[in-house]
Design an enzyme around this catalytic site. Structure first.
Site, PDB file in Angstrom:
ATOM      1  N   ASP A  99      18.380 -13.605   0.837  1.00 37.81           N
ATOM      2  CA  ASP A  99      19.368 -14.599   1.283  1.00 37.81           C
ATOM      3  C   ASP A  99      18.705 -15.549   2.285  1.00 37.81           C
ATOM      4  OD1 ASP A  99      20.466 -11.863   3.189  1.00 37.81           O
ATOM      5  OD2 ASP A  99      19.705 -13.683   4.126  1.00 37.81           O
ATOM      6  N   HIS A 114      10.219 -10.467  -0.766  1.00 37.17           N
ATOM      7  CA  HIS A 114      10.809 -10.160  -2.085  1.00 37.17           C
ATOM      8  C   HIS A 114      11.368 -11.409  -2.747  1.00 37.17           C
ATOM      9  CE1 HIS A 114      11.421  -5.656  -0.917  1.00 37.17           C
ATOM     10  NE2 HIS A 114      10.172  -5.941  -1.204  1.00 37.17           N
ATOM     11  N   ASN A 206      19.037   0.461  13.234  1.00 38.31           N
ATOM     12  CA  ASN A 206      19.630   0.691  11.919  1.00 38.31           C
ATOM     13  C   ASN A 206      20.983   1.377  12.072  1.00 38.31           C
ATOM     14  OD1 ASN A 206      18.737   0.122   9.147  1.00 38.31           O
ATOM     15  ND2 ASN A 206      19.140   2.307   8.813  1.00 38.31           N
ATOM     16  N   LEU A 207      21.829   1.200  11.044  1.00 38.15           N
ATOM     17  CA  LEU A 207      23.151   1.836  11.146  1.00 38.15           C
ATOM     18  C   LEU A 207      23.040   3.346  11.049  1.00 38.15           C
ATOM     19  CD1 LEU A 207      26.146   1.026  11.363  1.00 38.15           C
ATOM     20  CD2 LEU A 207      26.293   1.193   8.876  1.00 38.15           C
TER      21      LEU A 207
HETATM   22  N1  APR Z   1      23.596  -2.894  10.731  1.00 35.99           N
HETATM   23  C1  APR Z   1      22.382  -2.281  10.638  1.00 35.99           C
HETATM   24  N2  APR Z   1      21.986  -1.564   9.565  1.00 35.99           N
HETATM   25  C2  APR Z   1      22.848  -1.495   8.538  1.00 35.99           C
HETATM   26  C3  APR Z   1      24.117  -2.110   8.538  1.00 35.99           C
HETATM   27  C4  APR Z   1      24.486  -2.826   9.706  1.00 35.99           C
HETATM   28  N3  APR Z   1      25.671  -3.436   9.816  1.00 35.99           N
HETATM   29  N4  APR Z   1      24.734  -1.825   7.364  1.00 35.99           N
HETATM   30  C5  APR Z   1      23.874  -1.084   6.646  1.00 35.99           C
HETATM   31  N5  APR Z   1      22.750  -0.873   7.349  1.00 35.99           N
HETATM   32  C6  APR Z   1      21.552  -0.130   6.964  1.00 35.99           C
HETATM   33  C7  APR Z   1      21.818   1.078   6.112  1.00 35.99           C
HETATM   34  O1  APR Z   1      21.989   2.236   6.931  1.00 35.99           O
HETATM   35  C8  APR Z   1      20.531   1.176   5.281  1.00 35.99           C
HETATM   36  O2  APR Z   1      19.571   1.986   5.942  1.00 35.99           O
HETATM   37  O3  APR Z   1      20.793  -1.013   6.171  1.00 35.99           O
HETATM   38  C9  APR Z   1      20.026  -0.263   5.240  1.00 35.99           C
HETATM   39  C10 APR Z   1      20.193  -0.907   3.879  1.00 35.99           C
HETATM   40  O4  APR Z   1      19.373  -0.196   2.986  1.00 35.99           O
HETATM   41  P1  APR Z   1      19.214  -0.729   1.491  1.00 35.99           P
HETATM   42  O5  APR Z   1      20.562  -0.998   0.930  1.00 35.99           O
HETATM   43  O6  APR Z   1      18.290   0.225   0.798  1.00 35.99           O
HETATM   44  O7  APR Z   1      18.514  -2.162   1.638  1.00 35.99           O
HETATM   45  P2  APR Z   1      16.994  -2.437   1.949  1.00 35.99           P
HETATM   46  O8  APR Z   1      16.409  -1.377   2.814  1.00 35.99           O
HETATM   47  O9  APR Z   1      16.907  -3.843   2.404  1.00 35.99           O
HETATM   48  O10 APR Z   1      16.336  -2.322   0.481  1.00 35.99           O
HETATM   49  C11 APR Z   1      14.967  -2.631   0.377  1.00 35.99           C
HETATM   50  O11 APR Z   1      15.107  -2.393  -2.005  1.00 35.99           O
HETATM   51  O12 APR Z   1      16.227  -2.678  -3.963  1.00 35.99           O
HETATM   52  C12 APR Z   1      15.222  -3.192  -3.173  1.00 35.99           C
HETATM   53  O13 APR Z   1      14.516  -5.425  -3.220  1.00 35.99           O
HETATM   54  C13 APR Z   1      15.526  -4.594  -2.744  1.00 35.99           C
HETATM   55  O14 APR Z   1      14.819  -5.653  -0.690  1.00 35.99           O
HETATM   56  C14 APR Z   1      15.488  -4.519  -1.224  1.00 35.99           C
HETATM   57  C15 APR Z   1      14.709  -3.252  -0.964  1.00 35.99           C
END
Ligand code: APR
Length: 239
Positions: A99, A114, A206-207
């Site tokens: 985004d 990415h 992180n959450l």
């Molecule tokens: N504040 C902080 N952390 C948060 C919040 C929040 N409001 N909401 C969710 N999270 C945390 C979750 O606890 C989780 O650990 O954000 C993380 C999101 O994890 P994913 O959904 O796995 O996303 P991400 O880590 O960015 O994925 C990495 O995986 O599928 C591929 O290309 C995709 O870039 C992505 C990569």
């Protein structure tokens, strides 16, 4: 009083955009709960069913028009301005997110390892074009007119962008901060280990605990919209 420079590398993931209303990938209502990676985020999927891949990314690109950056995006931009304006050290913001909320929150020179929803890559000529509309209707490439535009997204099995610059920064940083990522996907998930190997302090915001929490010197759990501004204020006061 001159301070020693503090070189910072920040990595963000989907969690930093969650409070803006963009879905994360894993966890409740995650994007990967609604559809399979194999169907929308691999080169084979694009070859096999381009319409499905375009539908997935066209919908996510359109969703960008309905969301705004949150306090975490704005706080990171505020920190970047302080670092650049006051020469307080090297700064690199790497995001796994596709985004544009970091930019709309005021950050510049963001490395999208990415790729980006708002960029189109021509599979015929290799040119990239800023793109805010749909691609499902096979529009012609503005450069070569071929109808082989694809989302400029790094699919699973493809090489993430900017890796040389990221690795160099990790080897020279004093502080590595990971925000809103599950630590589920490499090479991003390994950045903390590289930074730590080269002597950086490491912090996770992180959450929930992530797959890589054990590698961080410090972890703070909570929503990015609350934790990041607090951490930025703290750093600006002491560094
Ligand atoms: N504040 C902080 N952390 C948060 C919040 C929040 N409001 N909401 C969710 N999270 C945390 C979750 O606890 C989780 O650990 O954000 C993380 C999101 O994890 P994913 O959904 O796995 O996303 P991400 O880590 O960015 O994925 C990495 O995986 O599928 C591929 O290309 C995709 O870039 C992505 C990569």
């Amino acid at each position: 009083m001159s301070r020693d420079p503090l070189n910072i590398v920040i990595l963000t993931g989907a969690g930093v955009s969650a409070e803006s209303g963009l879905a994360t990938f894993r966890g409740p209502d995650g994007l990967w709960e609604g559809c399979r990676v194999e169907d929308v985020c691999t080169p084979e999927a694009l070859e096999r069913d381009p319409e499905m891949v375009h539908r997935f990314y066209d919908a996510r690109r359109a969703a960008l028009l309905t969301v705004e950056p949150n306090a975490a995006h704005h706080a990171l931009a505020r920190l970047q301005r302080a670092w650049r304006d006051e020469g307080r050290g090297e700064w690199l913001l790497v995001t796994q997110n596709v985004d544009d909320l970091h930019e709309r929150g005021g950050a510049v020179d963001v490395l999208h390892m990415h790729g980006e929803l708002l960029s189109a890559l021509c599979a015929a000529c290799g040119d990239r074009h800023r793109w805010s509309g749909p691609m499902g209707d096979d529009p012609p490439c503005p450069s070569c007119a071929s109808r082989r535009l694809r989302p400029d997204i790094v699919f699973f099995g493809e090489m993430p962008y900017h890796m040389d610059r990221i690795q160099m920064a990790l080897q020279h940083c004093d502080l590595f901060v990971s925000i809103g990522t599950s630590g589920a996907v490499y090479p991003a998930a390994g950045f903390v280990q590289t930074a730590r190997h080269y002597g950086a302090q490491t912090l996770e915001l992180n959450l929930d605990p992530s797959a890589g929490s054990i590698w961080f010197h410090a972890s703070r759990m909570g929503p990015a919209g609350r934790l990041v501004p607090l951490w930025v204020d703290e750093l600006l006061a002491v560094a």
